[in-house]
Structure formats: structure tokens, C-alpha cells
Design an enzyme around this catalytic site. Structure first.
Site, mmCIF file in Angstrom:
data_model
loop_
_atom_site.group_PDB
_atom_site.id
_atom_site.type_symbol
_atom_site.label_atom_id
_atom_site.label_comp_id
_atom_site.label_asym_id
_atom_site.label_seq_id
_atom_site.Cartn_x
_atom_site.Cartn_y
_atom_site.Cartn_z
ATOM 1 N N ASP A 20 4.267 -14.169 12.030
ATOM 2 C CA ASP A 20 2.869 -14.461 11.708
ATOM 3 C C ASP A 20 2.002 -13.227 12.001
ATOM 4 O OD1 ASP A 20 0.266 -15.347 11.655
ATOM 5 O OD2 ASP A 20 0.592 -17.067 12.976
ATOM 6 N N HIS A 56 -1.755 9.919 -1.093
ATOM 7 C CA HIS A 56 -2.058 8.585 -1.586
ATOM 8 C C HIS A 56 -2.086 8.568 -3.114
ATOM 9 C CE1 HIS A 56 -3.523 4.912 0.310
ATOM 10 N NE2 HIS A 56 -4.065 4.648 -0.862
ATOM 11 N N GLU A 103 0.826 -1.217 0.000
ATOM 12 C CA GLU A 103 0.000 0.000 0.000
ATOM 13 C C GLU A 103 0.860 1.268 0.000
ATOM 14 O OE1 GLU A 103 -3.222 -0.028 2.874
ATOM 15 O OE2 GLU A 103 -3.285 2.158 2.912
ATOM 16 N N LYS A 117 -7.387 -0.567 11.820
ATOM 17 C CA LYS A 117 -6.788 -1.083 10.571
ATOM 18 C C LYS A 117 -5.513 -0.297 10.271
ATOM 19 C CE LYS A 117 -6.217 -1.504 5.895
ATOM 20 N NZ LYS A 117 -5.377 -0.726 4.993
HETATM 21 C C1 MEV Z 1 -5.673 3.145 5.178
HETATM 22 O O1 MEV Z 1 -5.021 1.926 4.850
HETATM 23 C C2 MEV Z 1 -5.662 3.374 6.672
HETATM 24 C C3 MEV Z 1 -6.470 4.577 7.142
HETATM 25 O O2 MEV Z 1 -7.802 4.475 6.652
HETATM 26 C C4 MEV Z 1 -6.473 4.559 8.649
HETATM 27 C C5 MEV Z 1 -7.398 5.575 9.283
HETATM 28 O O3 MEV Z 1 -8.398 5.966 8.673
HETATM 29 O O4 MEV Z 1 -7.121 5.910 10.444
HETATM 30 C C6 MEV Z 1 -5.903 5.863 6.607
#
Ligand code: MEV
Length: 424
Positions: free
Chosen positions: A279, A377, A86, A263
Site C-alpha cells: 500500500d 527526461h 514516469e 515527492k
Molecule cells: C520529478 O518527478 C521529481 C523531481 O522533481 C524531484 C526533485 O525536484 O527533487 C525531479
């Protein structure tokens, strides 16, 4: 172009050698020569290692690996190898660490490596009697468990306790929880061996039958706490701090936001785990289960403003990783990644991982509460698109810049731009 195979039931695929397996794929999936040649390029990981590690091996899969910079943790500098597909993850992580560094870097503390092995005994006639009977031979059970690892014994680690309790779904089922300090090992093999070893003894003492005997990947006693102070002046002042705090607090009560928030934390942690070949699936399971351990799924990081208006960020996360055992020793680039990282013990690696998670999360939150994440991004994404349509060397930047200028960051546009550049 993707197409479905006519039949996925291949007799004895596992018995074929690698070339035969690839040949079968060529026929069933209409692979071209170029594609089968690409599969047969194993890079630095010899095919004999891949074959030993997994089943039905056909090739190695490359993931880009980069280095996050600026990390200062407990007064020690670290370069952090991260393997991730990513865009923006490594840049954001380095940026979070850069800002934390201004006010002294991260402080982290990991607990001892305490984990649990679970033993499920069915068909126990009298659960209360079995509990007492087992309590009377507890020391023997622990001794049997510890006979699996002399090294841990010498270090004063290993199994130290076992407790038993009934379950709601069946009054004849007893659960055992074996408590183990796994030292510098992640501990999965160790604990699984221990719970298997004590099984016959427990069956004999209870008259029951053991079904599940496996570690638990939830490790609330193998936990890392870390914090860092992020200077308000480095992130655009009070206005940004105010928006940042709104963005952070939302994850406390909104599960949709908390999931994305966590995430982002795992973006960083998983990337280091992959680079060092640990892992990452267990880390995901562990972290998300812990995020809801109080019956309410919440964020693994928390933020508050201090008296200077700077942001104090903290993370509390269970992490169980090893610096001994595991597969990393047989994977050359994972070994190099570990050398770059320069950690000596599991506890140190766990502390680094928690700080990476915090830096990653802080940087995402900072971007979200200011210019948003799409700008950075998209810049990186446009480079990916340029590469994907075949741009080489300096063409990559030319196509990427033109894509951004056009405001239409799409594969089809990248193709058109590359064609134009080549015709010039
Ligand atoms: C993207 O991989 C992760 C984010 O969405 C985390 C967040 O929103 O805090 C940018």
C-alpha cells in the site's frame, strides 16, 4: 476522444458479471470493439483474482516495471523492481545507487515495527476517572487485543501498551492509543482487528461509546534511518557539490521546494511498493505527515559535505510495510518482484525502501544542480511519444532521435516524423 456519460447511476453494477460490466461501459462510453477487447485482456492476473480483490472489477491495469541496479545496502546486493509510469525514475535511482556504491554503498537501520491503533470514546462522563479505571485494567485490555493473533504472541510481538488522553474539542471524549509491534506484517488488518476487539470492554469500563477504532498511518516509532556517501569526483567535483548543497539546503526552509524534494523521494519508494503490491498511499500519508511532525514541513533527507568534500546523504523516514499478509501473495508479478528483491523480513524491506528514497533523491538533486532534469527526461519522453504515435521496433529510436534533434518534442511532430520515416 473523451466524452461525458449520460448517467453514472447504474443500479446493481456490482451484481453484474465482468462481461456485463464491460458491455455497459461499451454502451455508455461508446467503447470500440478494440477497446473492449483490450479491457478483456487480463495479462498474468486472472480476472477471478481481480474480482476477489476489488469491487466492480472490469480489468487489470498494467504499469511498466523495471529493475534498478547497483544497490549495495548493509553489504548486501539488491536488484530493485520498480513499477512506475514516469521516465527517468529507474535510471536516476540506479545512478544514485551506483555513485553511493563507490564509497561502500548504503547503511540502513530500521526500528522495530511499532505502530498505534486509535480508539475514540465519546460520551464519557468523567474523563479523569475513566483514565484511572482503564489504567487498572490495562493488562486485560492488552490481553484481549493479543487474543486476535496467536502467531504474533508466539513471536513475542503484538500489543504491549495502551495510553489514554482527553481531546480539546470535547471534554467528554477520551482517546486510546494501543501500541503494537506488528512484526513482519504491515499491520493494518491486525491493529484494526485489535482495536475492534477491545471496543466492548472499553465501552463497558467507561460507560462511553466507541466511534473511531482504526490504526494510525503515522508511525514515528516505525522508522528507518539510512545514509550513503556520494563521491564528489563521481558527480563533477567541487563546483557541482557546491550547487548541490545549495539545492539541498533550500528544502529546509522553503516548503514549495521541500514538497518537490520529498515527492522525488517518494518516486522511488512508491515504485517499489507498487511493484511488490504494498500500500503506497499509506506510505505517502506517513512520510508527508512525518515531514511536518515538528510543526514545520521539511525534507526527509539531509546532506552535508565531509572532510574530503564528498556528500554525506541521510534519510529518516517512517515506513510500515509487510512481508507477510497483504495482497502481494495473490498477485503473480508482485510475488516475482518480491523474489527478485530477495528480502526476508519487513525490517529489511523498510531499509531497502529508505535507501531507494535516498538514491532517488540524491540523483534528482545531482541532475538539478548540474545539467537539469529535462535533458534525460526529454530523451525518454521522446521515446514515449514515438510509441504513442505507433512507432514499432527500430522506428521508436529513429523517431525519438529525430524528435530530439528537431528540438520540438511534441506528439504532433512525432506523427510527422513517423510518416516521413515510413515514406522513405
Ligand atoms: C520529478 O518527478 C521529481 C523531481 O522533481 C524531484 C526533485 O525536484 O527533487 C525531479
Amino acid at each position: 476522444m473523451c466524452m461525458s456519460v449520460s448517467n453514472s447511476k447504474i443500479n446493481g453494477y456490482y451484481k453484474k458479471n465482468i462481461q456485463e460490466r464491460v458491455e455497459i461501459l461499451r454502451e455508455l462510453c461508446s467503447l470500440t470493439n478494440e477497446e473492449t477487447n483490450t479491457l478483456s485482456n487480463y495479462g498474468s492476473l486472472d480476472s477471478s483474482i481481480g474480482e476477489r480483490l476489488i469491487e466492480n472489477f472490469v480489468t487489470n491495469m498494467e504499469v511498466p516495471m523495471g529493475i534498478a541496479t547497483n544497490f549495495l545496502i548493509n553489504g548486501k546486493d539488491y536488484l530493485i523492481p520498480m513499477a512506475v509510469e514516469e521516465p527517468s525514475v529507474i535510471a536516476a535511482c540506479s545512478n544514485g545507487a551506483r555513485i553511493a556504491r563507490i564509497l561502500g554503498g548504503f547503511k540502513a537501520h530500521a526500528s522495530e515495527s511499532i505502530m498505534f491503533g486509535q480508539i475514540q470514546v465519546i460520551d464519557v462522563q468523567n474523563i479523569e476517572k475513566a483514565k484511572v479505571d482503564l489504567l487498572m485494567v490495562k493488562d486485560e485490555i492488552i490481553q484481549i487485543a493479543n487474543s486476535t493473533s496467536k502467531t504474533l504472541n508466539k513471536m513475542g510481538k503484538g500489543a504491549s501498551d495502551i495510553s489514554f488522553h482527553g481531546v480539546k474539542y470535547d471534554e467528554h471524549v477520551l482517546m486510546g492509543n494501543l501500541e503494537v509491534d506488528t512484526g513482519d506484517a504491515m499491520g493494518a488488518n491486525l491493529i484494526n482487528s485489535m482495536v475492534e476487539k477491545v471496543t466492548p470492554f472499553i465501552e463497558e469500563k467507561t460507560g462511553g461509546k466507541v466511534v473511531l477504532r482504526i490504526l494510525s498511518n503515522l508511525t514515528p516509532m516505525r522508522i528507518v534511518r539510512a545514509y550513503g556517501i556520494f563521491s564528489k569526483d563521481a558527480i563533477g567535483g567541487r563546483d557541482v557539490v557546491r550547487k548541490f548543497m545549495h539545492a539541498a539546503i533550500l528544502s529546509e526552509e522553503d516548503i514549495f521546494r521541500a514538497t518537490t524534494h520529498n515527492k522525488g523521494i517518494m518516486n522511488g519508494i512508491d515504485s517499489v511498493l507498487l511493484a511488490t503490491m504494498n500500500d503506497w498511499r499509506q506510505a505517502e500519508a506517513n512520510a508527508h505527515a512525518y515531514a511536518s511532525i515538528n510543526g514545520h514541513y521539511g525534507p526527509l533527507t539531509h546532506y552535508r559535505e565531509n572532510e574530503n568534500g564528498d556528500i554525506v546523504g541521510s534519510i529518516e523516514i517512517p515506513i510500515s510495510v509487510g512481508t507477510v499478509g497483504g495482497t502481494s501473495a495473490s498477485i503473480p508479478k508482485a510475488k516475482i518482484a518480491q523474489k527478485i528483491l530477495g528480502v526476508n523480513h519487513a525490517i529489511e524491506l523498510e531499509e531497502v525502501l529508505a535507501c531507494v528514497g535516498l538514491a532517488q533523491n540524491f540523483a534528482a538533486m545531482r541532475a538539478l544542480s548540474d545539467e537539469g532534469i529535462q535533458k534525460g527526461h526529454m530523451e525518454l519522453h521522446s521515446r514515449n511519444l514515438a510509441i504513442a504515435v505507433g512507432a514499432k521496433d527500430e522506428e521508436v529510436d529513429l523517431v525519438a532521435n529525430e524528435l530530439i534533434r528537431s528540438g520540438e518534442i511534441k506528439m504532433s511532430n512525432a506523427r510527422v516524423i513517423l510518416d516521413k520515416i515510413r515514406k522513405r
